[in-house]
Enzyme design. Structure first.
Site, mmCIF file in Angstrom:
data_model
loop_
_atom_site.group_PDB
_atom_site.id
_atom_site.type_symbol
_atom_site.label_atom_id
_atom_site.label_comp_id
_atom_site.label_asym_id
_atom_site.label_seq_id
_atom_site.Cartn_x
_atom_site.Cartn_y
_atom_site.Cartn_z
ATOM 1 C CG LEU A 85 -2.077 -1.008 1.190
ATOM 2 C CD1 LEU A 85 -2.809 -1.022 2.527
ATOM 3 C CD2 LEU A 85 -3.051 -0.698 0.050
ATOM 4 C CG ASP B 188 6.683 1.776 1.892
ATOM 5 O OD1 ASP B 188 6.764 1.736 3.138
ATOM 6 O OD2 ASP B 188 5.605 1.613 1.279
#
Length: 344
Positions: free
Chosen positions: A219, A247
């Site tokens: 996400l 990330d």
């Protein structure tokens, strides 16, 4: 054909390292490649105070292998109730930024912001202090399609935020769409964005090729090919508004391979090699150093690193699994061959 590539040592401007035994397992992977990393604060409970950030920084530092130079850059988790005086304490403690998670947008975001207007006192203090705001840019309205949540966020949140706090430094984290890339490119110098390796390398087909592949689920979710190409264009443009943020988000394999799989790709093991692959595929290896090593510290107002690392064009196979406390961790592209390898 370029066979070796030497870069000023890069930094990772968006990283998850978890805590406890998991932290001890993953920190060495990042420290081997990067001089610094922005550490995400979405633990359970989240890192909401300067004192918690200092304690977390000490736990991370303890996991760095002996003789390795690595500095964790700490962040606080912004909530509806973050007081302005906590910003002052955070800056004094060496915290470099605050992270805005819309409540429910991603892993451990249930304590996040329900209405950005509730954070305005904290944002005013950050603007005065020159402390950046890092934004997970997705709305959480269930009526908005999951593939459209970033684009809608720009109009509903980013534009009003930039209007009300024009001097606040804002990083639009892990952008995934052409709309976000265009927005950042057209914004003023107080707005920048991080881009992950997996969003440069893959589109949403990767999640479904040959079956459901949960290790490609993250996400914000991977998007259409047109968006991947827009991200590659932005990352390789040479614009100082775009810089590296992996990330990288480790989860135990059994929670990824699950009926309700956790969101997150673990890329820290081979992060710089994955970025080199993406830039090589785009014919833009000459732009990698700016993206990986220069633009981030320049935006944050930090010195550039003085050391270097070298990559060699040398096929190598990633391990399929890694130790992760009492569990296993499966890196993105585990068992596959990469074209670039970081020299020890």
């Amino acid at each position: 054909m370029t066979t070796t590539l030497t870069l000023i040592r890069p930094d990772d401007w968006h990283l998850h390292v978890r805590d406890g035994a998991a932290l001890a397992a993953v920190v060495p992977h990042t420290a081997r490649q990067f001089a610094r990393a922005i550490i995400m604060p979405n633990l359970r409970p989240p890192v909401t105070t300067a004192a918690q950030a200092v304690a977390y920084r000490e736990r991370i530092a303890a996991a760095v292998p002996a003789g390795v130079d690595f500095t964790p850059l700490m962040t606080l988790y912004l909530t509806d109730n973050t007081p302005a005086d906590e910003i002052v304490r955070a800056q004094a403690a060496g915290v470099v930024a605050l992270k805005l998670y819309p409540a429910g947008a991603t892993t451990n975001s249930d304590a996040g912001v329900t209405d950005v207007r509730k954070t305005y006192a904290a944002l005013e203090a950050m603007q005065r202090a020159g402390m950046p705001l890092l934004v997970h840019g997705e709305v959480t309205d269930p009526a908005v399609d999951v593939f459209d949540r970033e684009a809608v966020f720009i109009d509903q949140v980013m534009r009003p935020l930039r209007r009300d706090f024009p001097e606040l430094k804002v990083v639009f984290e892990h952008i995934t769409t052409q709309e976000a890339a265009d927005y950042v490119a057209e914004a003023d110098a107080h707005t920048a964005a991080t881009i992950t390796a997996h969003h440069l390398l893959y589109n949403r087909n990767a999640i479904f090729t040959g079956g459901l592949r949960p290790h490609y689920y993250c996400l914000p979710v991977l998007k259409r090919e047109v968006h991947r190409l827009a991200l590659v264009k932005a990352a390789t443009s040479g614009s100082s508004k775009f810089f590296l943020g992996t990330d990288s988000a480790p989860h135990p394999a059994h929670l990824k391979e699950h009926a309700a799989a956790c969101a997150g790709c673990y890329t820290a093991l081979s992060a710089i090699e994955l970025y080199a692959q993406a830039f090589d595929d785009a014919g833009a290896l000459d732009k990698l150093e700016g993206f990986a090593s220069l633009h981030g510290p320049d935006f944050y107002g930090l010195p550039r690193n003085s050391g270097t690392l070298t990559l060699r064009r040398e096929p190598w196979q990633l391990p399929e699994t890694l130790a992760f406390g009492d569990a296993q961790l499966k890196p993105l592209c585990g068992g596959e061959t990469l074209d670039w390898r970081l020299l020890a």
